[in-house]
Design an enzyme around this catalytic site. Structure first.
Site, PDB file in Angstrom:
ATOM      1  N   SER A 121       0.825  -1.202   0.000  1.00 38.46           N
ATOM      2  CA  SER A 121       0.000   0.000   0.000  1.00 38.46           C
ATOM      3  C   SER A 121       0.861   1.256   0.000  1.00 38.46           C
ATOM      4  O   SER A 121       2.020   1.228   0.416  1.00 38.46           O
ATOM      5  CB  SER A 121      -0.881  -0.021   1.248  1.00 38.46           C
ATOM      6  N   TYR A 126       0.046   0.129  10.773  1.00 34.49           N
ATOM      7  CA  TYR A 126      -0.283  -0.192   9.378  1.00 34.49           C
ATOM      8  C   TYR A 126       0.872   0.208   8.458  1.00 34.49           C
ATOM      9  O   TYR A 126       1.341  -0.587   7.643  1.00 34.49           O
ATOM     10  CB  TYR A 126      -1.566   0.534   8.971  1.00 34.49           C
ATOM     11  N   LYS A 158       3.352  -2.200   6.125  1.00 35.61           N
ATOM     12  CA  LYS A 158       3.424  -2.109   4.662  1.00 35.61           C
ATOM     13  C   LYS A 158       4.849  -1.826   4.200  1.00 35.61           C
ATOM     14  O   LYS A 158       5.314  -2.380   3.197  1.00 35.61           O
ATOM     15  CB  LYS A 158       2.463  -1.038   4.140  1.00 35.61           C
ATOM     16  N   THR A 191     -13.961  -2.437  -1.605  1.00 31.22           N
ATOM     17  CA  THR A 191     -14.395  -3.659  -0.927  1.00 31.22           C
ATOM     18  C   THR A 191     -15.687  -3.380  -0.157  1.00 31.22           C
ATOM     19  O   THR A 191     -16.129  -2.230  -0.042  1.00 31.22           O
ATOM     20  CB  THR A 191     -13.327  -4.117   0.075  1.00 31.22           C
TER      21      THR A 191
END
Length: 199
Positions: free
Chosen positions: A55, A67, A71, A102
């Protein structure tokens, strides 16, 4: 802020993403190496392909500290696997999808619009988002033809893609791939009609 979240967020991000990439690569390596030897024996130019999703959060703040660190580590894992596996005939690549539409993103669009606006810069997610199909189409095209991964292909970067990051929307445009689904398909019902990838 990271200090307001439970410490389990770190484990959640790194066990689900980073560790899963490592474990999958560990178990895939013998199969990929056997395939690479077989192709080399046939004097085939085809090379097995190990691909991971990452990402933009690897290089800019997105969601949480854990996060982004996860990544960035996934991208580093790809680079290091490329060093170890490329001489044995295997290519490695990290792909960065954009905002993937999504079910979770659709839910956030309805329940937490400000969070989506932070990701999209206030732009309509339907305009700047992409379906999960697009990432699959890019990976399939790159897996099918190893020449597209090499420097002379001129795809996305003049230095080639192996051991690097591939932005899904940019690769899709270079490969002339569409997002969405053909008329009457499940892809169209779930992700809209065929269209050019988001900007």
């Amino acid at each position: 802020k990271f200090f307001e979240l439970p410490l389990s967020v770190w484990d959640d991000m790194h066990n689900v993403g980073l560790r899963s990439h490592y474990v999958a690569s560990y178990y895939a390596a013998p199969l990929l190496l056997a395939s690479a030897r077989l192709e080399a024996a046939k004097k085939s130019p085809w090379r097995p392909f190990l691909c991971m999703t990452s990402s933009f959060g690897a290089v800019s703040y997105l969601f949480t500290t854990a996060y982004g660190v996860g990544k960035a580590a996934s991208d580093r894992l790809v680079r290091d696997l490329q060093v170890e596996l490329s001489p044995q005939g295997i290519d490695c690549l990290s792909v960065w999808p954009g905002l993937v539409l999504t079910e979770k993103i659709e839910e956030l669009f309805k329940t937490n619009r400000s969070r989506i606006d932070r990701i999209t810069g206030g732009q309509d997610p339907q305009r700047v988002g992409e379906s999960p199909l697009l990432t699959g189409r890019v990976i399939a095209k790159l897996a099918e033809n190893p020449v597209l991964r090499q420097p002379k292909a001129g795809l996305v970067t003049p230095d080639g893609l192996t051991g690097r990051v591939c932005i899904v929307a940019e690769a899709a445009k270079d490969l002339r791939l569409s997002d969405g689904g053909p008329a009457g398909s499940v892809g169209e019902a779930l992700y809209g009609p065929l269209r050019t990838p988001a900007p």
